[in-house]
Write a protein that holds these residues in place. Structure first.
Motif, mmCIF file in Angstrom:
data_model
loop_
_atom_site.group_PDB
_atom_site.id
_atom_site.type_symbol
_atom_site.label_atom_id
_atom_site.label_comp_id
_atom_site.label_asym_id
_atom_site.label_seq_id
_atom_site.Cartn_x
_atom_site.Cartn_y
_atom_site.Cartn_z
ATOM 1 N N PRO A 17 0.819 -1.186 0.106
ATOM 2 C CA PRO A 17 0.183 0.009 0.082
ATOM 3 C C PRO A 17 0.919 1.314 0.013
ATOM 4 N N GLY A 18 1.987 1.142 0.829
ATOM 5 C CA GLY A 18 2.931 2.410 0.743
ATOM 6 C C GLY A 18 3.213 2.659 -0.675
ATOM 7 N N THR A 19 4.042 1.496 -1.268
ATOM 8 C CA THR A 19 4.487 1.738 -2.364
ATOM 9 C C THR A 19 3.444 2.037 -3.488
ATOM 10 N N LEU A 20 2.430 1.710 -3.267
ATOM 11 C CA LEU A 20 1.213 2.307 -4.386
ATOM 12 C C LEU A 20 0.807 3.555 -4.085
ATOM 13 N N THR A 21 0.635 3.790 -2.714
ATOM 14 C CA THR A 21 0.070 5.356 -2.468
ATOM 15 C C THR A 21 1.150 6.310 -2.651
ATOM 16 N N GLN A 22 2.082 5.757 -2.303
ATOM 17 C CA GLN A 22 3.247 6.971 -2.421
ATOM 18 C C GLN A 22 3.251 7.714 -3.626
ATOM 19 N N ASP A 23 3.243 7.252 -4.743
ATOM 20 C CA ASP A 23 3.465 8.064 -6.203
ATOM 21 C C ASP A 23 2.043 8.367 -6.692
ATOM 22 N N SER A 24 0.994 8.184 -6.006
ATOM 23 C CA SER A 24 -0.389 8.107 -6.429
ATOM 24 C C SER A 24 -1.123 9.563 -6.283
ATOM 25 N N LYS A 25 -0.501 10.467 -5.591
ATOM 26 C CA LYS A 25 -1.212 11.667 -5.165
ATOM 27 C C LYS A 25 -0.491 12.613 -5.667
ATOM 28 N N ALA A 50 0.514 15.594 -11.247
ATOM 29 C CA ALA A 50 0.151 14.242 -11.280
ATOM 30 C C ALA A 50 1.692 13.447 -11.147
ATOM 31 N N PRO A 51 1.607 12.239 -10.484
ATOM 32 C CA PRO A 51 2.855 11.353 -10.555
ATOM 33 C C PRO A 51 3.439 11.484 -11.944
ATOM 34 N N ARG A 52 4.483 11.625 -12.075
ATOM 35 C CA ARG A 52 5.292 11.490 -13.308
ATOM 36 C C ARG A 52 4.493 12.517 -14.457
ATOM 37 N N ALA A 57 0.726 19.731 -18.477
ATOM 38 C CA ALA A 57 -0.470 19.580 -17.747
ATOM 39 C C ALA A 57 -0.535 20.459 -16.363
ATOM 40 N N ALA A 58 0.441 20.652 -15.763
ATOM 41 C CA ALA A 58 0.358 21.530 -14.523
ATOM 42 C C ALA A 58 0.059 22.626 -14.765
ATOM 43 N N LEU A 59 0.592 23.413 -15.763
ATOM 44 C CA LEU A 59 0.339 24.674 -16.180
ATOM 45 C C LEU A 59 -1.023 24.745 -16.691
ATOM 46 N N ASN A 60 -1.573 23.996 -17.418
ATOM 47 C CA ASN A 60 -3.008 23.781 -17.927
ATOM 48 C C ASN A 60 -3.796 23.889 -16.505
ATOM 49 N N ILE A 121 9.145 16.653 -16.667
ATOM 50 C CA ILE A 121 8.462 16.048 -15.620
ATOM 51 C C ILE A 121 8.963 16.703 -14.105
ATOM 52 N N PRO A 122 8.208 17.552 -13.546
ATOM 53 C CA PRO A 122 8.571 18.106 -12.502
ATOM 54 C C PRO A 122 8.302 17.214 -11.252
ATOM 55 N N SER A 123 9.202 17.538 -10.181
ATOM 56 C CA SER A 123 9.252 16.743 -8.938
ATOM 57 C C SER A 123 8.500 17.639 -7.792
ATOM 58 N N ALA A 124 8.060 16.840 -6.968
ATOM 59 C CA ALA A 124 7.471 17.792 -5.572
ATOM 60 C C ALA A 124 8.333 18.847 -5.243
#
Ligand code: B12
Length: 135
Positions: A17-25, A50-52, A57-60, A121-124
């Protein structure tokens, strides 16, 4: 014999769950609009990626949610989206002006990506700097 298998299955359940949720937000990023030529105030916005997800898209997303941020782009046949204007200010070949894409990393380092808004692809927690300048 069944115990190790059971343990590793339990471990998987704990870790997955950690692995799956970590990058899904979606992750927060900043967008800074600077004009080195006319010198209007630097503007700072926040948006999400979004993840990756790609910067375009972020600018839109930012433009859709904040009426004080607009941008346009053209499609280059080789390199994809070319950032043409931000907040109504457009670069042009006659004046040798353009919107440069820079990125301030969370550690303060500023890089100049070797791709445009359609590929980056921006990072957090990165600060995306859109800088109106001359070439
Ligand atoms: C000159 C040049 C520029 C000039 C273009 C000035 C002009 N109008 O003549 C300026 C300084 C504006 C520029 C900007 C950028 N560039 Co430039 N640029 C070049 C370069 C050195 C030559 C292009 C050229 O004149 N080709 C000859 C003409 C006849 O062909 P053309 O197809 O008409 O060329 C046009 C396109 O190349 C376009 N263009 C130039 N850069 C970019 C970048 C992107 C993302 C897009 C979509 C289009 C584009 O502008 C040219 C003139 O209209 C190339 C590398 C190379 N050797 O090809 C890099 C190159 C195309 N640029 C690149 C990059 C990354 C950028 C920037 C994103 C850099 C940044 N971080 O700010 C910005 C674009 C930001 C934005 N607003 O979207 C990369 C693209 C790689 C990729 N896969 O995305 C290249 C390949 C260099 C590299 N790093 O390897 N660039």
């Amino acid at each position: 014999m069944a115990m190790p298998a059971l343990l590793s299955a339990a471990l998987m359940l704990l870790l997955l769950p950690g692995t799956l949720t970590q990058d899904s937000k979606p992750a927060p990023i900043g967008v800074i609009v600077e004009n080195t030529l006319g010198n209007p105030a630097t503007l700072t916005y926040t948006t999400q990626v979004a993840p990756r997800g790609i910067l375009l898209a972020a600018l839109n997303r930012l433009m859709a949610t904040n009426s004080k941020f607009t941008f346009t782009y053209t499609e280059d046949p080789n390199y994809g989206p070319y950032l043409e204007s931000v907040n109504g200010v457009a670069g042009n070949d006659q004046d040798h002006t353009y919107w440069e894409l820079l990125v301030k990393k969370p550690d303060g380092q500023i890089i100049r990506p070797d791709v445009g808004i359609g590929c980056y692809i921006p990072s957090a927690n990165e600060q995306i700097i859109l800088r109106f300048t001359k070439w």
